[in-house]
Scaffold this motif. Structure first.
Motif, PDB file in Angstrom:
ATOM      1  N   LEU A  10       0.824  -1.209   0.000  1.00  0.00           N
ATOM      2  CA  LEU A  10       0.000   0.000   0.000  1.00  0.00           C
ATOM      3  C   LEU A  10       0.858   1.259   0.000  1.00  0.00           C
ATOM      4  CD1 LEU A  10      -2.887  -0.771   2.516  1.00  0.00           C
ATOM      5  CD2 LEU A  10      -3.042  -0.532   0.045  1.00  0.00           C
ATOM      6  N   ILE A  11       1.915   1.255   0.794  1.00  0.00           N
ATOM      7  CA  ILE A  11       2.773   2.437   0.899  1.00  0.00           C
ATOM      8  C   ILE A  11       3.505   2.692  -0.421  1.00  0.00           C
ATOM      9  CG2 ILE A  11       4.850   3.347   2.020  1.00  0.00           C
ATOM     10  CD1 ILE A  11       3.798   1.969   4.610  1.00  0.00           C
ATOM     11  N   VAL A  12       4.021   1.629  -1.027  1.00  0.00           N
ATOM     12  CA  VAL A  12       4.750   1.778  -2.286  1.00  0.00           C
ATOM     13  C   VAL A  12       3.781   2.045  -3.443  1.00  0.00           C
ATOM     14  CG1 VAL A  12       6.250   0.557  -3.929  1.00  0.00           C
ATOM     15  CG2 VAL A  12       6.702   0.405  -1.506  1.00  0.00           C
ATOM     16  N   GLY A  13       2.565   1.538  -3.322  1.00  0.00           N
ATOM     17  CA  GLY A  13       1.591   1.710  -4.386  1.00  0.00           C
ATOM     18  C   GLY A  13       1.657   0.627  -5.435  1.00  0.00           C
ATOM     19  N   ARG A  14       2.281  -0.476  -5.119  1.00  0.00           N
ATOM     20  CA  ARG A  14       2.423  -1.602  -6.042  1.00  0.00           C
ATOM     21  C   ARG A  14       2.008  -2.878  -5.316  1.00  0.00           C
ATOM     22  NH1 ARG A  14       3.345   0.787 -10.774  1.00  0.00           N
ATOM     23  NH2 ARG A  14       5.129   2.130 -10.753  1.00  0.00           N
ATOM     24  N   ASP A  15       1.430  -3.792  -6.069  1.00  0.00           N
ATOM     25  CA  ASP A  15       1.116  -5.098  -5.503  1.00  0.00           C
ATOM     26  C   ASP A  15       2.303  -6.025  -5.691  1.00  0.00           C
ATOM     27  OD1 ASP A  15      -1.414  -4.700  -4.505  1.00  0.00           O
ATOM     28  OD2 ASP A  15      -2.398  -5.219  -6.393  1.00  0.00           O
ATOM     29  N   ILE A  16       2.508  -6.862  -4.710  1.00  0.00           N
ATOM     30  CA  ILE A  16       3.532  -7.893  -4.823  1.00  0.00           C
ATOM     31  C   ILE A  16       2.876  -9.079  -5.533  1.00  0.00           C
ATOM     32  CG2 ILE A  16       3.190  -9.115  -2.677  1.00  0.00           C
ATOM     33  CD1 ILE A  16       6.591  -8.063  -3.699  1.00  0.00           C
ATOM     34  N   PRO A  17       3.536  -9.701  -6.484  1.00  0.00           N
ATOM     35  CA  PRO A  17       2.932 -10.852  -7.156  1.00  0.00           C
ATOM     36  C   PRO A  17       2.687 -11.996  -6.168  1.00  0.00           C
ATOM     37  CG  PRO A  17       4.910 -10.122  -8.320  1.00  0.00           C
ATOM     38  CD  PRO A  17       4.827  -9.350  -7.046  1.00  0.00           C
ATOM     39  N   GLY A  18       1.634 -12.737  -6.363  1.00  0.00           N
ATOM     40  CA  GLY A  18       1.376 -13.903  -5.536  1.00  0.00           C
ATOM     41  C   GLY A  18       0.266 -13.714  -4.527  1.00  0.00           C
ATOM     42  N   GLY A  19      -0.350 -12.557  -4.493  1.00  0.00           N
ATOM     43  CA  GLY A  19      -1.470 -12.328  -3.587  1.00  0.00           C
ATOM     44  C   GLY A  19      -1.091 -12.444  -2.116  1.00  0.00           C
ATOM     45  N   ILE A  20      -1.872 -13.203  -1.366  1.00  0.00           N
ATOM     46  CA  ILE A  20      -1.653 -13.335   0.077  1.00  0.00           C
ATOM     47  C   ILE A  20      -0.311 -13.994   0.362  1.00  0.00           C
ATOM     48  CG2 ILE A  20      -2.493 -14.491   2.154  1.00  0.00           C
ATOM     49  CD1 ILE A  20      -5.324 -14.105   1.048  1.00  0.00           C
ATOM     50  N   ILE A  21       0.019 -15.036  -0.389  1.00  0.00           N
ATOM     51  CA  ILE A  21       1.299 -15.726  -0.181  1.00  0.00           C
ATOM     52  C   ILE A  21       2.456 -14.766  -0.462  1.00  0.00           C
ATOM     53  CG2 ILE A  21       2.742 -17.667  -0.919  1.00  0.00           C
ATOM     54  CD1 ILE A  21       0.206 -18.513   0.580  1.00  0.00           C
ATOM     55  N   GLY A  22       2.335 -13.968  -1.510  1.00  0.00           N
ATOM     56  CA  GLY A  22       3.371 -12.974  -1.819  1.00  0.00           C
ATOM     57  C   GLY A  22       3.522 -11.954  -0.705  1.00  0.00           C
ATOM     58  N   ASN A  23       2.398 -11.523  -0.111  1.00  0.00           N
ATOM     59  CA  ASN A  23       2.461 -10.583   1.005  1.00  0.00           C
ATOM     60  C   ASN A  23       3.149 -11.208   2.213  1.00  0.00           C
ATOM     61  OD1 ASN A  23       1.208  -8.462  -0.298  1.00  0.00           O
ATOM     62  ND2 ASN A  23      -0.822  -9.052   0.379  1.00  0.00           N
ATOM     63  N   ILE A  24       2.840 -12.462   2.497  1.00  0.00           N
ATOM     64  CA  ILE A  24       3.475 -13.141   3.626  1.00  0.00           C
ATOM     65  C   ILE A  24       4.974 -13.263   3.395  1.00  0.00           C
ATOM     66  CG2 ILE A  24       3.639 -15.345   4.859  1.00  0.00           C
ATOM     67  CD1 ILE A  24       0.583 -15.609   4.435  1.00  0.00           C
ATOM     68  N   ALA A  28       9.536  -2.382  -3.394  1.00  0.00           N
ATOM     69  CA  ALA A  28      10.003  -1.423  -4.394  1.00  0.00           C
ATOM     70  C   ALA A  28      10.975  -2.076  -5.372  1.00  0.00           C
ATOM     71  CB  ALA A  28      10.659  -0.223  -3.709  1.00  0.00           C
ATOM     72  N   VAL A  29      11.905  -2.870  -4.856  1.00  0.00           N
ATOM     73  CA  VAL A  29      12.882  -3.531  -5.723  1.00  0.00           C
ATOM     74  C   VAL A  29      12.190  -4.557  -6.618  1.00  0.00           C
ATOM     75  CG1 VAL A  29      14.856  -5.117  -5.701  1.00  0.00           C
ATOM     76  CG2 VAL A  29      14.861  -3.111  -4.226  1.00  0.00           C
ATOM     77  N   VAL A  30      11.301  -5.364  -6.046  1.00  0.00           N
ATOM     78  CA  VAL A  30      10.594  -6.367  -6.847  1.00  0.00           C
ATOM     79  C   VAL A  30       9.740  -5.698  -7.916  1.00  0.00           C
ATOM     80  CG1 VAL A  30       8.784  -8.134  -6.749  1.00  0.00           C
ATOM     81  CG2 VAL A  30      10.648  -8.185  -5.107  1.00  0.00           C
ATOM     82  N   SER A  31       9.082  -4.595  -7.594  1.00  0.00           N
ATOM     83  CA  SER A  31       8.253  -3.921  -8.597  1.00  0.00           C
ATOM     84  C   SER A  31       9.117  -3.336  -9.720  1.00  0.00           C
ATOM     85  CB  SER A  31       7.388  -2.840  -7.956  1.00  0.00           C
ATOM     86  OG  SER A  31       8.157  -1.756  -7.517  1.00  0.00           O
ATOM     87  N   LEU A  32      10.302  -2.824  -9.394  1.00  0.00           N
ATOM     88  CA  LEU A  32      11.209  -2.331 -10.436  1.00  0.00           C
ATOM     89  C   LEU A  32      11.673  -3.462 -11.338  1.00  0.00           C
ATOM     90  CD1 LEU A  32      13.430   0.244  -8.521  1.00  0.00           C
ATOM     91  CD2 LEU A  32      11.761   0.716 -10.308  1.00  0.00           C
ATOM     92  N   ILE A  33      11.998  -4.600 -10.749  1.00  0.00           N
ATOM     93  CA  ILE A  33      12.449  -5.754 -11.533  1.00  0.00           C
ATOM     94  C   ILE A  33      11.319  -6.253 -12.429  1.00  0.00           C
ATOM     95  CG2 ILE A  33      13.145  -8.178 -11.374  1.00  0.00           C
ATOM     96  CD1 ILE A  33      14.756  -7.360  -8.869  1.00  0.00           C
ATOM     97  N   MET A  34      10.113  -6.369 -11.866  1.00  0.00           N
ATOM     98  CA  MET A  34       8.976  -6.852 -12.651  1.00  0.00           C
ATOM     99  C   MET A  34       8.645  -5.881 -13.785  1.00  0.00           C
ATOM    100  SD  MET A  34       8.246  -9.739 -11.357  1.00  0.00           S
ATOM    101  CE  MET A  34       6.620 -10.152 -11.947  1.00  0.00           C
ATOM    102  N   ARG A  35       8.745  -4.592 -13.516  1.00  0.00           N
ATOM    103  CA  ARG A  35       8.458  -3.598 -14.553  1.00  0.00           C
ATOM    104  C   ARG A  35       9.487  -3.679 -15.665  1.00  0.00           C
ATOM    105  NH1 ARG A  35       7.366   2.291 -12.519  1.00  0.00           N
ATOM    106  NH2 ARG A  35       8.811   1.420 -11.046  1.00  0.00           N
ATOM    107  N   SER A  36      10.768  -3.848 -15.334  1.00  0.00           N
ATOM    108  CA  SER A  36      11.793  -3.929 -16.369  1.00  0.00           C
ATOM    109  C   SER A  36      11.656  -5.222 -17.161  1.00  0.00           C
ATOM    110  CB  SER A  36      13.188  -3.808 -15.760  1.00  0.00           C
ATOM    111  OG  SER A  36      13.514  -4.954 -15.015  1.00  0.00           O
ATOM    112  N   MET A  37      11.234  -6.304 -16.523  1.00  0.00           N
ATOM    113  CA  MET A  37      11.018  -7.565 -17.250  1.00  0.00           C
ATOM    114  C   MET A  37       9.819  -7.428 -18.179  1.00  0.00           C
ATOM    115  SD  MET A  37      11.858 -10.410 -14.335  1.00  0.00           S
ATOM    116  CE  MET A  37      10.951 -11.644 -15.180  1.00  0.00           C
ATOM    117  N   GLY A  38       8.799  -6.687 -17.771  1.00  0.00           N
ATOM    118  CA  GLY A  38       7.634  -6.471 -18.619  1.00  0.00           C
ATOM    119  C   GLY A  38       7.980  -5.685 -19.862  1.00  0.00           C
ATOM    120  N   ARG A  39       8.826  -4.696 -19.731  1.00  0.00           N
ATOM    121  CA  ARG A  39       9.259  -3.913 -20.889  1.00  0.00           C
ATOM    122  C   ARG A  39      10.071  -4.770 -21.853  1.00  0.00           C
ATOM    123  NH1 ARG A  39      11.438   1.220 -17.731  1.00  0.00           N
ATOM    124  NH2 ARG A  39       9.457   2.012 -17.000  1.00  0.00           N
ATOM    125  N   ARG A  40      10.914  -5.609 -21.296  1.00  0.00           N
ATOM    126  CA  ARG A  40      11.785  -6.443 -22.115  1.00  0.00           C
ATOM    127  C   ARG A  40      10.957  -7.466 -22.894  1.00  0.00           C
ATOM    128  NH1 ARG A  40      15.702  -9.064 -18.518  1.00  0.00           N
ATOM    129  NH2 ARG A  40      16.170  -6.926 -18.050  1.00  0.00           N
TER     130      ARG A  40
END
Length: 86
Positions: free
Chosen positions: A19-33, A71-83
Motif C-alpha cells: 500500500l505504501i509503495v503503491g504496487r502489488d507484490i505478485p502472488g497475492g496473500i502468499i506474496g504478502n506473507i 520497491a525492488v521487486v516492482s522495479l524488476i517486474m516492470r523492467s522484465m515487462g518492458r523487455r
C-alpha cells in the motif's frame, strides 16, 4: 499458534508495504506473507531490533525492509515487462 500469528503479521506487513509503495507484490496473500518475512529479516539486518515487537517481528524495521523489498521487486517486474514487450 505462534506460527499462525507470525504468518498473519508477516502478511499484514507485506500488505502495508504494498500500500505504501503503491504496487502489488505478485502472488497475492502468499506474496504478502513472503514479502513480510523477507522484509522483516532484511529490516532486522539493516536496522536491528527497534520499536515494538509482535509475532516475532520488530514492526518498524520489518515494515521498512518490506517497503524496500516491494520497491525492488516492482522495479524488476516492470523492467522484465518492458523487455518481454519489445
Amino acid at each position: 499458534m505462534g506460527i499462525i500469528w507470525s504468518l498473519i503479521i508477516g502478511g499484514v506487513i507485506g500488505w502495508l508495504a504494498g500500500l505504501i509503495v503503491g504496487r502489488d507484490i505478485p502472488g497475492g496473500i502468499i506474496g504478502n506473507i513472503v514479502a513480510g518475512f523477507i522484509g522483516g529479516w532484511l529490516g532486522g539486518v539493516i536496522l536491528g531490533e527497534m520499536g515494538p515487537e509482535t509475532g516475532g517481528f520488530y514492526i518498524i524495521p520489518a515494515l521498512i525492509g518490506a517497503i524496500v523489498l516491494v520497491a525492488v521487486v516492482s522495479l524488476i517486474m516492470r523492467s522484465m515487462g518492458r523487455r518481454n514487450r519489445a
